[in-house]
Scaffold this active site. Structure first.
Site, short mmCIF file in Angstrom:
data_model
loop_
_atom_site.label_atom_id
_atom_site.label_comp_id
_atom_site.label_asym_id
_atom_site.label_seq_id
_atom_site.Cartn_x
_atom_site.Cartn_y
_atom_site.Cartn_z
N TYR A 85 0.68 -1.37 -0.27
CA TYR A 85 0.23 -0.46 -0.02
C TYR A 85 0.86 1.08 0.25
O TYR A 85 2.05 0.92 -0.15
CB TYR A 85 -0.90 -0.31 1.08
CG TYR A 85 -1.62 -1.37 0.70
CD1 TYR A 85 -2.78 -1.10 0.13
CD2 TYR A 85 -1.74 -2.30 1.99
CE1 TYR A 85 -3.63 -2.26 -0.68
CE2 TYR A 85 -2.80 -3.47 1.35
CZ TYR A 85 -3.89 -3.70 0.51
OH TYR A 85 -3.96 -4.95 0.33
N ARG A 144 3.39 -0.76 11.26
CA ARG A 144 3.09 -2.61 10.46
C ARG A 144 3.88 -2.20 8.75
O ARG A 144 3.43 -1.24 8.28
CB ARG A 144 2.07 -2.54 9.83
CG ARG A 144 2.05 -4.21 10.13
CD ARG A 144 1.08 -4.68 9.71
NE ARG A 144 0.72 -6.22 10.08
CZ ARG A 144 -0.07 -6.95 9.43
NH1 ARG A 144 -0.69 -6.63 8.68
NH2 ARG A 144 -0.29 -8.75 9.66
N GLY A 150 -4.00 -14.59 12.68
CA GLY A 150 -4.80 -13.87 11.99
C GLY A 150 -6.54 -15.01 11.72
O GLY A 150 -7.03 -15.00 12.21
#
Length: 369
Positions: free
Chosen positions: A191, A238, A327
């Protein structure tokens, strides 16, 4: 003897305000796309989902838009309007009432978007490079979601960069107003921030491109702006040094991440969160990287990537990490901490109900007790 995963701890980096955690388990951020429409508003269903999983020492929410141009997938939440803040307050209140701690992960997707989310305009990115084999999930006019290829982005100018940095800072302040214990800046997984860090996606020739110091500048300016607004002790970052998907195979990313760790340590942030590759043939993270990271960053380190009890015990006992994030296991096991601590079999998630929809495959998984 108690497994180290279930021992209490606190997150700090020489802070006078450490955040106490009941155990070393983290619920990793996972996109679930269950917001109310229109407006991508967090809702009661999301509050129930997160509160069910509050026995994790720390919950990190799904990635959350900082602005109306930072979205890349349908139904992902925002935190930039009063309605978003009010919706998230419902979530944080529920988690706190259940005894949990929760951070809001903030993102701008950059080139991993579509004109559908940009009022017909091209997404923004560090450089105008066509994404290859990168798609986003879009729901149009009540239809089922479909994957669409990402278009050619527009290269950000200096005003764009300054505006996005300001958007991160304002979103962080909004998250604290919404009741979060802190925020996590998403700097990985291909991203926008990650796009600035990598040589294959950042071809700029100004102060935000070229050498490592320049490629790190955008990340560090975001961290500094957010920390100035809410305090570095409530900020996590992160990063994904070994991830190569979304055309992010950069030969210089590992030393860049180590340089980032040194800078982040000086900022005094609460933690670094390593997103490790979790597919079957993913590269193994070498121990020498983990040693080098620990030498550069003295705060809390979180690792995420298909950990089980044995791997968690090794990584914690070796001192390579302080917290371990889970997760997929949290999807169908809201009481994951209890199940792992008591050797209870784990339920399997329905992978056809990961994104979008209602409570089915989301908040209807039962606890075992």
């Amino acid at each position: 003897m108690t497994h180290p995963l279930f021992t209490p701890t606190s997150m700090s980096n020489n802070s006078q305000q450490p955040i106490a955690l009941s155990n070393r388990m983290v619920m990793a951020p996972m996109t679930r796309a269950r917001t109310s429409q229109p407006g991508n508003i967090p809702n009661e269903m999301m509050a129930e989902y997160y509160a069910q999983r509050a026995s994790a020492g720390l919950i990190i929410t799904e990635a959350t838009q900082i602005s109306d141009d930072s979205q890349g997938y349908s139904f992902t939440p925002g935190v930039y309007t009063s309605e978003h803040i009010q919706g998230w307050r419902t979530v944080t209140d529920a988690v706190h009432q259940a005894g949990g701690k929760i951070f809001n992960q903030l993102w701008h997707v950059g080139t991993v978007s579509h004109t559908h989310f940009q009022n017909g305009e091209a997404p923004i990115a560090p450089s105008a490079i066509q994404p290859i084999d990168t798609q986003v999930w879009i729901v149009k006019d009540g239809e089922d979601g479909t994957m669409f290829p990402c278009p050619m982005p527009r290269e950000m100018n200096t005003d764009d960069i300054k505006r996005v940095i300001a958007d991160f800072a304002q979103a962080a302040e909004n998250a604290i107003e919404a009741g979060f214990d802190g925020i996590e800046i998403h700097g990985g997984n291909g991203y926008l921030i990650d796009q600035f860090l990598r040589t294959n996606s950042n071809k700029r020739t100004d102060e935000y491109g070229g050498n490592r110091e320049n490629r790190l500048r955008f990340l560090m300016e975001v961290v500094e702006a957010v920390s100035a607004r809410i305090g570095a002790e409530r900020v996590g970052v992160r990063l994904a040094p070994f991830a190569t998907f979304k055309d992010m195979d950069c030969p210089d990313i590992v030393p860049t991440i180590l340089d980032a760790a040194e800078h982040l340590n000086q900022c005094g942030i609460a933690y670094m969160h390593l997103s490790e590759a979790d597919w079957d043939d993913a590269p193994t993270i070498p121990d020498d990287f983990r040693v080098a990271l620990r030498e550069r960053f003295s705060g809390t380190i979180i690792v995420a990537g298909r950990y089980d009890l044995k791997r968690a015990e090794y990584i914690l006992d070796a001192g390579y990490a302080d917290l371990v994030a889970f997760g997929r296991a949290f999807l169908a096991n809201p009481d994951l901490a209890h199940r792992l601590a008591n050797d209870v079999a784990l339920a399997e998630a329905d992978n056809t109900k990961l994104f979008g929809g209602n409570k089915s495959g989301y908040s209807d998984y039962p606890a075992c007790v």
